[in-house]
Every structure is written in C-alpha cells, then in structure tokens.
Design a protein around this motif. Structure first.
Motif, PDB file in Angstrom:
ATOM      1  N   UNK A 276      -2.804  16.025  -7.597  1.00 36.52           N
ATOM      2  CA  UNK A 276      -2.359  17.204  -6.851  1.00 36.52           C
ATOM      3  C   UNK A 276      -2.914  17.201  -5.431  1.00 36.52           C
ATOM      4  N   UNK A 277      -4.182  16.791  -5.301  1.00 37.62           N
ATOM      5  CA  UNK A 277      -4.797  16.730  -3.968  1.00 37.62           C
ATOM      6  C   UNK A 277      -4.023  15.797  -3.045  1.00 37.62           C
ATOM      7  N   UNK A 278      -3.708  14.625  -3.557  1.00 40.57           N
ATOM      8  CA  UNK A 278      -3.080  13.586  -2.736  1.00 40.57           C
ATOM      9  C   UNK A 278      -1.623  13.904  -2.445  1.00 40.57           C
ATOM     10  N   UNK A 279      -0.916  14.402  -3.461  1.00 36.82           N
ATOM     11  CA  UNK A 279       0.539  14.568  -3.332  1.00 36.82           C
ATOM     12  C   UNK A 279       0.950  15.789  -2.522  1.00 36.82           C
ATOM     13  N   UNK A 280       0.121  16.849  -2.585  1.00 41.58           N
ATOM     14  CA  UNK A 280       0.503  18.095  -1.927  1.00 41.58           C
ATOM     15  C   UNK A 280       1.482  18.923  -2.728  1.00 41.58           C
ATOM     16  N   UNK A 281       1.844  18.476  -3.931  1.00 40.03           N
ATOM     17  CA  UNK A 281       2.822  19.193  -4.750  1.00 40.03           C
ATOM     18  C   UNK A 281       2.269  20.557  -5.199  1.00 40.03           C
ATOM     19  N   UNK A 376      -1.239   8.417  -8.013  1.00 42.32           N
ATOM     20  CA  UNK A 376      -1.721   9.108  -6.815  1.00 42.32           C
ATOM     21  C   UNK A 376      -1.729   8.191  -5.600  1.00 42.32           C
ATOM     22  N   UNK A 377      -1.878   6.903  -5.826  1.00 39.04           N
ATOM     23  CA  UNK A 377      -1.926   5.942  -4.722  1.00 39.04           C
ATOM     24  C   UNK A 377      -0.537   5.576  -4.207  1.00 39.04           C
ATOM     25  N   UNK A 378       0.504   6.009  -4.934  1.00 35.08           N
ATOM     26  CA  UNK A 378       1.871   5.569  -4.588  1.00 35.08           C
ATOM     27  C   UNK A 378       2.764   6.711  -4.097  1.00 35.08           C
ATOM     28  N   UNK A 379       2.281   7.936  -4.163  1.00 34.04           N
ATOM     29  CA  UNK A 379       3.153   9.057  -3.815  1.00 34.04           C
ATOM     30  C   UNK A 379       3.057   9.419  -2.341  1.00 34.04           C
ATOM     31  N   UNK A 380       4.202   9.775  -1.773  1.00 36.47           N
ATOM     32  CA  UNK A 380       4.236  10.331  -0.429  1.00 36.47           C
ATOM     33  C   UNK A 380       3.840  11.808  -0.492  1.00 36.47           C
ATOM     34  N   UNK A 381       3.136  12.247   0.533  1.00 36.34           N
ATOM     35  CA  UNK A 381       2.733  13.656   0.571  1.00 36.34           C
ATOM     36  C   UNK A 381       3.973  14.532   0.739  1.00 36.34           C
TER      37      UNK A 381
END
Length: 606
Positions: A276-281, A376-381
């Motif tokens: 959740x932190x990385x993705x911004x979703x 988490x390493x592959x998702x765009x924000x």
C-alpha cells in the motif's frame, strides 16, 4: 532458514499453584534453543515433556477443567516452572480462552477430560479451526489397559469403542494423536504440536490417564529443540504471478487494495502495508480483518462490507476497475447475503499459498508474503482511487445531543468508547450488534481488535476476553458484549477476577438476541432479564478487585467510564448499559434483511 523452537528459560516461575495467574515475561511464541540436559527420573515423564514443549513454543498459560482422566496430567503441568494452569468454569470457556490467547500469543492450549470434556470443548475448537488459530487441545484419556477390551467406561456413550471423541475431533483439527503407550508418545506429541504451528490450526492430543507420571527413557533429557522447515514459494510461479498481476494492475485507472482475515495466517500484514505504501492505492479491509492493517495509514478508507461498509468505502471499492483482495473469505456474512457488487474479471485474489488473476491464470505454491513483497517492486504509483475517496468523503456525523437524563442510545455509548481507545487497549467484539458498532471504531496505532466472524458463536467473547487479557496483561481489554451472548458464558468472569485482570466489560442490555431479531424475529429472541451487576457482585464475592455499575443515561455513562479509567483502573470493571430493545445500528438493520433474504431463498426446481 528453519524456525527453531526452544526452551523459555527466562520464563521460569516460582509459583506452581493451580490457581496462579502470574504472568511470565514473554510474548514470543518461538524462542531460541538451549542445550539439552539430563533430567532426574521424576522429571523424565510424559507429563513433564508435554509441559516443557508448551513452554518452549510460548504457551505460559494453559486453560483447563479437571476431570478424573486428566488429574495426574494436571499435576505434571503444575510442576513445570513457567507454566500457569488456569482453571475455568467449563470446557467451552476454556476453549474460547485458548482461542483468545492464541490470537495474541500466536498459539494457545487447553486441557479437559475424556468425552464429557472433549465434546464440550469441541465447539470452541471448531471456531479456532475456522479462524486458522494454532491451538493445542489436550484430553486426559482412558487407562491404556482399557483399549481393545470389552469394558464400558464412565464418561462415554456406553459402548466399548472409545473412538467417538476422536472421530468428532477429526473434522475440526488438522492432526490427532492418541497416546496410549509410552514408546511413541514423544513422537506423537512433537508431531502434533509442530503440525499445529505449521498449519495454523488446532490439534487434538489424547493421553492415557495412567501414563503422565511414568518415567521413560525417551523423556530422559530436556526436549531437543525441533525445527519447522519454512514453506517456500515456487520461484518460477512467483515470478509469473507477479508479472501477470503487475500487468493487470498497472493498466488499471483506479485500483484498490482490500485486506482479508487470512492475512493473519499468512503472516503477511506488514507486506500488505508495504504494498500500500509503494502503490499509493486506496486501502480497505474486510470486516474480519479489522485490526490487522493499521487504520492510521494515510490511504486507509475503512471497512469494505458491501452495503454496510464504512461510509464511502464501498463506493470506491466497487467502482474500481481493479481490486486486489489479500486473504479474503467470502461467506454469506462477509458478503451481506451474497450481495457484494464485485466482478471476478476485475479481481486479483491472493490466498496464503495461491494467486488467481481475474478469470485466470491461477498460480499455486506461492506464499502471500513473498508475492506482495515482489509485487510492490513492480507496481506504478497510482493514487487515483484514494484521491476520488478524498473528494467525496464527508466526515461522520455526530449522534444527536442527549437531553438531560434521556435514556442512553447505543450510538452515544460507542462515541464514548471511541475516546477510551489507545495503544494500551484492545477491543473484543461479541457476535451481534457489537460487530457493527465496533467496526465503526477508529483504532489508534497499537490498539488490538478481535472478533469471531467466520464461526460467529455467541458467547465466544467472555472466554476470549479471559484468554486475550491473560496473554497481554499490559493492555486493558474493552469487551462489548450483548446480554444474550453473555448469558451463554458468564461464569468465567470469576476466572478473570481470580487472575487479577483489569478488563472493562460493557454489558449491553437490550433484552434479547438483537442480531437474530433483525434476521428473523420471534418470541424465542426474547430472554429472561438478569440483574447483571448483581450477578457479577455475587461472583466477585469480595475476592479480588471488581467494580460494577448500571447506567441508564449519558451522564451516568460518562461518570462510569471516568471511574473505570481512574480510581478503578486496576480493577475488573463491569458496566451494565440499559438500552432500548430496538436500538440497533443501521448497519445491522441492512445486513439482517439481506442475510434473511439469503437464508429464505426457496429451493431450486428439481
């Protein structure tokens, strides 16, 4: 790396009293190993081996009810330093207490007697199975010489076949060990305990009543710490699953994340928050996952529960063009009578060891924690869904101000409970309208929260409160219990008092089973009213610290809370709250009507 299970040497206690509830200083279920040392013959027994194994895995309190088949075993559990034996009023509550203990400590244990005790505790064991809790259910069994004979024993159903209890437990435990000789006792006990930890499910151990005190060479040393080989993800499958999921989510315009109850068994809550932190979703939880995801997270939007979701949460989730559910359980209760407006082709379902992307493909042998970290390493924000939530969000309204001495309303009560919460508290919500009212509480960082949604056994909370509070004495437990549920298991408030617990119980007295009323009403939902404060005063009987009060209006509630959190902060506080029989949350009204519709569907044409 293997997980090592070793002895809790620092947990040695000087008290061997059966009613002792003094807490050893440890909360970790897995401890480092120590060298194995020779034992005296009095310690080299099956009973002491079992006791040492429990201490090794972090069980420092065992909930029990004595019976003639388990008395010798109880003697040996009492003799083990660092292990407290807590006698409960009945087996059902002992099982519920072990359930509550396991939720906080990671594993729990209870000890009962053969068949009359085993079949009484089995409802609690089934609930723990449904909630993926490792729980060691130990039963004192018949004398080993009676197996295979034509003898009829007491506490049985009157036939010489003693397997009834075992057969009942086979469907609600992941491993069953019947110990009726010393030669394989060591192996059976170790296999049972390690299986409970690996599978995160209850196990059943029956021990012949004549065996616990007999020395045997297999128990001649402190148990050698055994290791649990961790489950591993299939790396090729993991990479393929992450690629498919990332491609799916990165194409979405408004993706969201929803946490489910199996985050616990997968030990993936931290990985989920990292995603959740990385993705911004936008980040939501299913109702039975409340407390597993920090509600102070900047993108947290509340509980997703279909038509009874937190305000504006369902609109964001159901309008998303992609949603990732981590560890969900979609049953008739969590889906509000199967009325969720979700589409399979929009969903990624991540279970503890499996990932399904939309209508396919599916990937097995993949651990949820590994998948979420890699994803988490592959998702765009992409914070579009959260920004949309932020645009439409309107803060909760406040309950209408009460007139002086006006009868207390439930929404006013929970407004005051909200103000009591902190990192030093935990909430236990009983089945009923407390489900819905407690869902609306905003949990501060570090505040615990537990309820039993999958099994939904009324009365669960009394025993669970006992067990949870015993596991984490540094937290003050706030239990919200309806009068109907309380009547099922009220006795073990006495055990809370004996253990010196400082729980605050809000007994919501509305004269019946309100959750059943809203599903299908009838005269059977009305119960005999008790003088609940009078009952607790009688149970207290001047022994231990206890304070009770009965409140009818907001002014009295404010005064009661001030007393419970002030002068009586070191006491068990029982606050009976009198409310109108029809004073329920709007969420229960909606949920009840939808569940009723699901329950009353006519048979399909044959």
């Amino acid at each position: 790396m293997d997980t090592m299970l070793g002895s809790l040497d620092s947990n040695k206690s000087t008290s061997n009293d059966v009613v002792s509830c003094t807490k050893p200083n440890s909360t970790s279920p897995i401890q480092p190993s120590i060298p194995s040392t020779p034992l005296s013959s009095s310690d080299a027994t099956l009973g002491r081996h079992l006791a040492r194994r429990l201490v090794q895995i972090g069980v420092t309190d065992v909930f029990s009810v004595p019976g003639d088949f388990n008395l010798t075993l109880l003697d040996h559990l009492i003799a083990e330093p660092g292990l407290n034996l807590i006698g409960c009023c009945n087996e059902l509550n002992a099982g519920y207490a072990a359930d509550g203990y396991a939720r906080s400590r990671g594993v729990g244990a209870c000890v009962v007697t053969f068949t009359v005790g085993g079949l009484s505790v089995i409802n609690a064991i089934a609930g723990a199975y449904s909630e993926n809790l490792p729980l060691i259910c130990i039963v004192g069994g018949p004398n080993s010489n009676d197996y295979g004979t034509n003898r009829i024993l007491h506490h049985t159903i009157g036939i010489p076949d003693f397997s009834q209890e075992l057969r009942c437990f086979q469907t609600v435990t992941c491993f069953q060990a019947v110990v009726n000789n010393l030669e394989d006792a060591h192996e059976l006990i170790d296999t049972a305990i390690s299986t409970a930890l690996k599978e995160s499910k209850p196990v059943y151990i029956s021990i012949g009543c004549n065996l616990p005190a007999i020395p045997h060479p297999t128990f001649s040393r402190d148990p050698v710490p055994f290791s649990l080989a961790p489950k591993l993800s299939n790396q090729m499958g993991l990479e393929a699953a992450v690629e498919a999921a990332a491609d799916f989510l990165n194409k979405a315009v408004k993706p969201v994340l929803v946490g489910g109850p199996k985050l616990r068994v997968a030990k993936a809550s931290d990985a989920f928050v990292e995603l959740a932190d990385v993705s911004g979703y936008a980040l939501a939880v299913m109702p039975s996952a409340k407390g597993m995801v920090p509600e102070h997270h900047p993108h947290f939007i509340g509980t997703y529960w279909g038509a009874v979701s937190t305000a504006f949460c369902a609109e964001i989730v159901e309008s998303a063009d992609a949603y990732l559910f981590a560890g969900p359980i979609f049953n008739d209760y969590s889906s509000v009578g199967y009325s969720l407006l979700l589409k399979k082709e929009k969903a990624i379902i991540v279970q503890p060891d499996r990932v399904v992307v939309a209508n396919g493909p599916a990937f097995g042998c993949i651990l949820m924690k590994d998948f979420l970290k890699a994803l988490a390493k592959r998702l765009k924000h992409n914070n579009a869904a959260y920004e949309n939530y932020h645009r439409i969000f309107v803060p909760d309204g406040k309950p209408l101000k009460s007139a002086p001495k006006e009868p207390l309303r439930v929404n006013v009560m929970f407004q005051h409970i909200q103000q009591m919460l902190s990192s030093e508290t935990a909430v236990i919500a009983e089945t009923g309208d407390s489900w819905f009212n407690c869902q609306k509480l905003k949990l501060p960082e570090g505040c615990g929260y537990e309820f039993q949604m999958q099994y939904g056994s009324i009365g669960w909370s009394v025993g669970a409160t006992l067990g949870y509070a015993q596991a984490v004495p540094e937290k003050r437990v706030i239990a919200c219990i309806g009068d109907g549920s309380f009547q099922v298991t009220a006795q073990d408030v006495s055990t809370m008092l004996r253990c010196g617990q400082k729980t605050i119980i809000f007994l919501i007295n509305n004269g019946g089973y309100s959750i059943e009323v809203e599903i299908h009403d009838g005269p059977y939902n009305v119960i005999k009213n008790w003088n609940y404060t009078g009952l607790i005063d009688a149970i207290h009987n001047g022994e231990g610290k206890c304070w009770t009060t009965k409140v009818f209006c907001e002014e009295e509630l404010v005064e009661a809370i001030a007393t419970a959190t002030g002068p009586k902060k070191d006491s068990l506080c029982f606050i009976e709250v009198i409310v109108h029989k029809d004073d329920t949350s709007k969420e229960l009204l909606e949920w009840g009507s939808r569940v009723s519709a699901a329950n009353s569907r006519p048979p399909n044409p044959q």
